[in-house]
Design a protein around this motif. Structure first.
Motif, PDB file in Angstrom:
ATOM      1  N   CYS A 415       0.821  -1.221   0.000  1.00 52.58           N
ATOM      2  CA  CYS A 415       0.000   0.000   0.000  1.00 52.58           C
ATOM      3  C   CYS A 415       0.854   1.271   0.000  1.00 52.58           C
ATOM      4  N   CYS A 420      -3.367   5.656  -0.888  1.00 52.86           N
ATOM      5  CA  CYS A 420      -3.634   4.331  -0.333  1.00 52.86           C
ATOM      6  C   CYS A 420      -3.525   4.369   1.191  1.00 52.86           C
ATOM      7  N   CYS A 433      -8.545   2.810  -0.775  1.00 47.99           N
ATOM      8  CA  CYS A 433      -8.259   4.109  -1.373  1.00 47.99           C
ATOM      9  C   CYS A 433      -9.251   5.139  -0.837  1.00 47.99           C
ATOM     10  N   MET A 438     -13.001   5.332  -5.662  1.00 50.18           N
ATOM     11  CA  MET A 438     -11.660   4.839  -5.965  1.00 50.18           C
ATOM     12  C   MET A 438     -11.581   3.321  -5.700  1.00 50.18           C
ATOM     13  N   TYR A 440      -8.864  -0.003  -5.374  1.00 49.60           N
ATOM     14  CA  TYR A 440      -7.462  -0.394  -5.187  1.00 49.60           C
ATOM     15  C   TYR A 440      -7.139  -1.632  -6.032  1.00 49.60           C
ATOM     16  N   CYS A 447      -4.304   3.061  -7.030  1.00 47.66           N
ATOM     17  CA  CYS A 447      -5.725   3.374  -6.931  1.00 47.66           C
ATOM     18  C   CYS A 447      -6.186   3.976  -8.259  1.00 47.66           C
TER      19      CYS A 447
END
Length: 519
Positions: A415, A420, A433, A438, A440, A447
């Motif tokens: 991440c 993130c 995200c 959004m 991930y 993202c």
């Protein structure tokens, strides 16, 4: 109850130098009944020598000697109760410096009713085994039971005993019976070779002395034993070598060492494998007829009637012994199969599987770390024997005592994209995200907008669609062109067969003129 059998139950005899077999750590429990602070049930491991009271219990007082605490020499004190009917004494002994059997023997000479060996470190409990090359004659005379307890319990018991507390424990073997039919199961690893030195002599002495006891226990339904034989395989690249051909059957699949370690004389390893196979099949056929104890008669009689020294270690001699016991020779021959066949023998394959050990993680989790959290169980045990105890992905540690969760978020190994956010979980992590729109993407650690992802996705699908259409049209055009060319050539060939001969002659004349011009 078991007499001297239990020191040999899981010991690998004869061929153990070459291959290590499997043995199971047999557990029971020790229950501390006093002092109050230590009351409870604790796990311990049964030593495979002496006389465990399977299916029963034994209660006694714990004594921690002032001297000779590893019991590596004879005690100068007595642990025997001074009054008739007194509760027996269990001696608490430290691990190390000498064999377990030596500790048990010295404690027994001093009147101990049992020994509790305290492990020297924090680790999964093991079976206390007798030494491979004992040099001790007291082994078969050990009658007291022995158990190995954890270092933590041992230290607590020592402290209480040294403080003058009355420490009372109950050894409970009732739960050590492996099946509800209350029969004690044991495995006997052995070998038909009678020329392997002291190990073979010790093996046959054991068979002679324990044979009658084993048969009575089996006939009365107290025990269930299984004989096993060790083999190994020859690497495929060497199956045609002289060594493999003399030591193996079934094209290198099952091998044993040469009895004399000399390929030019005497019997070969393959002879040993074949006789081992005969003994396994005798047990199988005898067991199928409800008389497994006949195996002991066969092994005993074969060793006497068919020794290598007298050149009688043969199939013919084995057949005479088998027939004398009233067993069906045809069934045994069918079980043995063809040692020259280039195929697996199911009996010996099962023996190899037994010595490797399947389901390792089912038995005490293979001695590896295991933990359950939130309904999820994770183990460091691998079913691949070579991997041993290994912490799984997302954890770190030795795999035996512990595996600690790796905080991927703190380690910044996950991440790391803009926007993130990381949340550590047990054995893994979760990324998210900012914002509801959004999404991930874990593989790319990024993202993206859900809307953009949808748009890009449909555009991409249209590109793929039209690409496939154009590719299909092009492929069809090529196909039609090649088909037409092929048909044209076929038609011309057929028509040429029916052309007038003068035309062919004219063509031939033209060819001759052309060739003459070349000259």
């Amino acid at each position: 109850m078991m007499g001297p059998a239990w020191w040999a139950v899981l010991v690998l005899l004869a061929m153990a130098d070459a291959v290590a077999g499997r043995f199971v750590v047999e557990k029971n429990s020790v229950q501390v009944t006093s002092p109050e602070s230590l009351k409870g049930k604790y796990e311990c491991a049964i030593g495979n020598f002496g006389l465990p009271q399977y299916g029963g219990t034994l209660q006694g007082w714990v004594v921690y000697p002032k001297d000779n605490r590893q019991a590596c020499k004879e005690f100068d004190v007595s642990f025997k109760g001074h009054k008739s009917g007194a509760r027996p004494n269990f001696v608490l002994i430290d691990r190390g410096e000498c064999f377990f059997t030596t500790k048990a023997w010295n404690a027994q000479l001093a009147g101990a009713a049992a020994i509790l060996v305290v492990d020297s470190k924090d680790e999964p409990l093991i079976t206390m085994d007798n030494p491979e090359d004992t040099g001790t004659k007291h082994l078969e005379n050990i009658t007291i039971p022995s158990v190995l307890i954890t270092k933590k319990l041992g230290e607590d018991l020592k402290k209480s005993a040294e403080n003058g507390d009355m420490v009372s424990v109950l050894l409970d073997w009732r739960e050590s019976l492996p099946h509800p039919d209350e029969r004690v199961e044991y495995e006997f690893w052995t070998n038909s070779n009678d020329e392997c030195g002291p190990k073979c002599d010790m093996q046959m002495d054991f068979v002679k002395s324990f044979r009658g006891t084993a048969q009575v226990l089996e006939q009365k339904g107290y025990t269930q034993f299984t004989p096993h034989y060790i083999t190994w395989y020859c690497p495929e690249a060497f199956t045609v070598s002289k060594q493999c051909k003399s030591q193996c059957i079934n094209h290198g699949r099952y091998c044993a060492p040469d009895p004399e370690q000399d390929f030019s004389k005497g019997y070969d390893g393959k002879d040993v494998v074949v006789q081992n196979l005969h003994q396994v099949c005798v047990f199988k056929v005898a067991n199928d007829t409800g008389k497994p104890w006949l195996w002991w008669d066969y092994v005993h009689d074969f060793a006497i009637r068919c020794p290598m020294k007298e050149k009688k270690y043969t199939h013919e001699c084995a057949s005479h012994v088998i027939k004398s016991l009233g067993l069906d020779m045809d069934k045994i021959n069918k079980c043995v199969g063809d040692p020259e066949a280039d195929e697996e023998n199911p009996i010996l394959k099962a023996e190899q599987d037994a010595q490797i050990g399947h389901g390792r993680c089912e038995i005490n989790n293979g001695g590896c770390w295991k933990e359950t959290k939130n309904g999820k169980t994770i183990s460091a045990c691998s079913h691949e024997e070579s991997e041993g105890c290994k912490c799984p992905q997302g954890f770190k540690g030795d795999g035996v005592k512990s595996c600690e969760d790796i905080d991927e978020c703190k380690a910044k190994s996950a991440c790391q994209c803009n926007g993130c956010s990381c949340e550590n979980t047990w054995g893994s992590y979760e990324c998210s995200c900012g914002g509801n729109n959004m999404l991930y993407m874990r593989e790319q650690d990024t993202c993206i907008s859900k809307q953009a992802a949808s748009s890009v996705g449909w555009s991409f699908m249209w590109v793929i669609f039209f690409g496939l259409v154009f590719a299909g049209v092009g492929a069809y055009a090529v196909y039609k062109y090649r088909l037409r060319s092929y048909m044209d050539s076929e038609i011309r060939a057929i028509m040429a067969q029916y052309m007038p001969l003068d035309s062919q002659e004219g063509a031939n004349q033209q060819q001759h003129v052309a060739h003459a011009g070349d000259i």
